[in-house]
Design a protein around this motif. Sequence first.
Motif, short mmCIF file in Angstrom:
data_model
loop_
_atom_site.label_atom_id
_atom_site.label_comp_id
_atom_site.label_asym_id
_atom_site.label_seq_id
_atom_site.Cartn_x
_atom_site.Cartn_y
_atom_site.Cartn_z
N UNK A 267 0.24 -1.25 0.35
CA UNK A 267 0.31 0.41 0.20
C UNK A 267 1.11 1.21 0.25
N UNK A 268 1.87 1.34 1.29
CA UNK A 268 2.67 2.35 0.94
C UNK A 268 3.37 2.65 -0.63
N UNK A 269 4.06 1.39 -0.48
CA UNK A 269 4.59 1.36 -2.43
C UNK A 269 3.67 1.88 -3.62
N UNK A 270 1.89 1.66 -3.56
CA UNK A 270 1.83 2.14 -4.27
C UNK A 270 1.62 3.61 -4.01
N UNK A 271 1.47 3.90 -2.89
CA UNK A 271 1.20 5.55 -2.54
C UNK A 271 2.35 6.19 -2.82
N UNK A 272 3.71 6.14 -2.61
CA UNK A 272 4.53 6.21 -3.26
C UNK A 272 4.91 6.79 -4.53
N UNK A 273 4.05 5.84 -5.27
CA UNK A 273 4.04 6.07 -6.92
C UNK A 273 3.29 6.94 -7.04
N UNK A 274 1.54 7.40 -6.52
CA UNK A 274 1.39 8.02 -6.74
C UNK A 274 1.65 9.43 -6.57
N UNK A 275 2.90 9.89 -4.81
CA UNK A 275 3.19 10.92 -5.21
C UNK A 275 4.13 11.60 -5.77
N UNK A 276 5.75 10.07 -6.64
CA UNK A 276 6.33 10.55 -7.50
C UNK A 276 6.09 10.98 -8.94
N UNK A 277 4.44 10.36 -9.17
CA UNK A 277 3.64 10.75 -10.59
C UNK A 277 3.53 11.84 -10.20
N UNK A 278 2.88 11.96 -9.16
CA UNK A 278 2.52 13.86 -9.09
C UNK A 278 3.16 14.99 -9.24
N UNK B 271 10.35 18.93 -18.93
CA UNK B 271 11.51 18.58 -17.49
C UNK B 271 9.99 17.91 -16.63
N UNK B 272 10.66 17.35 -15.68
CA UNK B 272 9.63 16.83 -14.95
C UNK B 272 10.77 17.05 -13.66
N UNK B 273 9.58 17.71 -12.73
CA UNK B 273 10.53 17.68 -10.77
C UNK B 273 10.95 16.77 -10.86
N UNK B 274 11.92 16.94 -9.42
CA UNK B 274 12.61 15.30 -9.23
C UNK B 274 13.41 15.45 -7.61
N UNK B 275 11.81 14.58 -7.71
CA UNK B 275 13.00 14.30 -5.64
C UNK B 275 14.71 14.32 -5.64
N UNK B 276 15.15 13.36 -6.40
CA UNK B 276 16.58 13.31 -6.44
C UNK B 276 17.11 11.87 -5.52
N UNK B 277 16.99 11.88 -4.30
CA UNK B 277 16.96 10.63 -3.25
C UNK B 277 15.92 10.07 -2.36
N UNK B 278 15.27 8.76 -4.06
CA UNK B 278 13.73 8.78 -3.01
C UNK B 278 13.92 7.17 -2.93
N UNK B 279 13.16 7.22 -1.74
CA UNK B 279 13.53 5.63 -1.09
C UNK B 279 12.39 5.79 -0.67
N UNK B 280 12.14 4.50 -0.20
CA UNK B 280 12.01 4.11 1.72
C UNK B 280 12.03 4.52 2.16
N UNK C 114 14.23 9.62 -11.36
CA UNK C 114 14.06 9.02 -10.60
C UNK C 114 13.48 7.42 -9.69
N UNK C 115 13.52 6.99 -11.43
CA UNK C 115 13.01 5.60 -11.31
C UNK C 115 14.59 4.80 -11.71
N UNK C 116 15.11 5.22 -11.54
CA UNK C 116 16.63 4.43 -11.83
C UNK C 116 17.03 3.74 -10.03
N UNK C 117 16.56 5.43 -9.71
CA UNK C 117 17.18 5.30 -7.90
C UNK C 117 15.88 4.19 -7.44
N UNK C 118 15.20 4.21 -7.45
CA UNK C 118 13.83 3.77 -7.17
C UNK C 118 13.99 2.46 -7.02
N UNK C 119 14.61 1.88 -8.65
CA UNK C 119 15.12 0.75 -9.09
C UNK C 119 16.27 -0.02 -8.99
#
Length: 291
Positions: free
Chosen positions: A103-114, A191-200, A226-231
Motif C-alpha cells: 500500500x505504501x509502495x503504491x502511495x509513494x508511486x502516486x506521489x512521485x508521479x504527481x 522537464x519533470x521535478x525530481x526528488x533526487x533521492x527517493x527511497x523508502x 528518479x525511477x532508476x533510483x527506485x529500481x
Amino acid sequence: MDDGTGAERTKATVLQRVSSVLNADAHDATALDGGEVGSVYRVSFHDRPDVAVKVDDSPLGIEAAMLQYLDRDTPLPVPEVLHVEPELLVLSFIRGDGRFDERAERDLARHVAALHDTSADAFGFPFDTLSGPFSQSNPWTDSWIDFFREQRLLPFATAARNERALPAGEFDRVQRLAETLDARLVEPATPSLLHGDIHPGNAVVADGTVRAVLDPAIYFGHAEVDLAYVDRLDSIGAAFYDEYRQHRDISAGYFEERRDVYVAFHALENVRFFGEDELLRLERALDRLGM
C-alpha cells in the motif's frame, strides 16, 4: 574511550538551542536513525508538538529552501520548516509506523508521479541544490542530455576522482560513458521535478500511507532519474511501477537501454559519499553498458 559524555553534551546543546529559537521548554532529545548528513533528533516538549532537529555544518539553509519549495509549489507532503539557521534546522515531526508495505509502495508511486507532473521551461532549478552534502549546479539548460552530462555525470566523477574516492580507471570509464550519452539517452517531452533521492528510507509512512517525504535533492530533469533510483532497491518492486504507470507513461527502452546510465550515476554519487566500498555497484553498471 567514549563514556557517553559527548553525546549527552550534544543533546543538552540541542535542547538549549531549540528551546531558545522556539521559545518553548524542550525536555528530551532522542537521536533518530537516517539522515546520512548530520545528526537528527526528535525533540519533545511539555506544551507543544514534537519537532525534528537536524544539526550539521552543511548548508542547512539550502535543505530548508528545497523543503519550502516542495511545500509551496507541489503536492508532495513534506515536513514544515519551523526554523533554520547555520548548523540548525527545525522541522515538524511526522510520526510513522515504519511499515513499507505494498500500500505504501503504491502511495509513494502516486506521489512521485504527481511530482513528475510538475514541470518547467528548461532543465535545472532556480537555485543550486544539494545531493547529500554535495552541491548540485542547476543552470537552466535547454537540453536534458547536455545538462546531465555537464552538470551531473562529469562534475560528480571529477570531484570523486579529486577526492580520491574514484580510481583513475573508473574515472576514464565514466568519461567514455559521457561521450556516448547522445546515442544512449532521450530528451523527455517536458522537464519533470525530481526528488533526487527517493527511497523508502526517505518516506515516513503510517497505515500504508506516505505522510511525508524527506531529504530532497530537487531539480528539473528526466523522470527516469528518479525511477532508476527506485529500481536499484529490492524494497520497491512491481507494485510501484504498476501504480506509476496508471498516472504516467514509462517510455519504451528505459529498462533495456537507459536505466543503467542513471544507475551508474547514482552509484557514482554513493562512491563519492561513502568511498570505494561502493565501487562494485558502479563497476557492474558500467559493465552492463559495455564501458
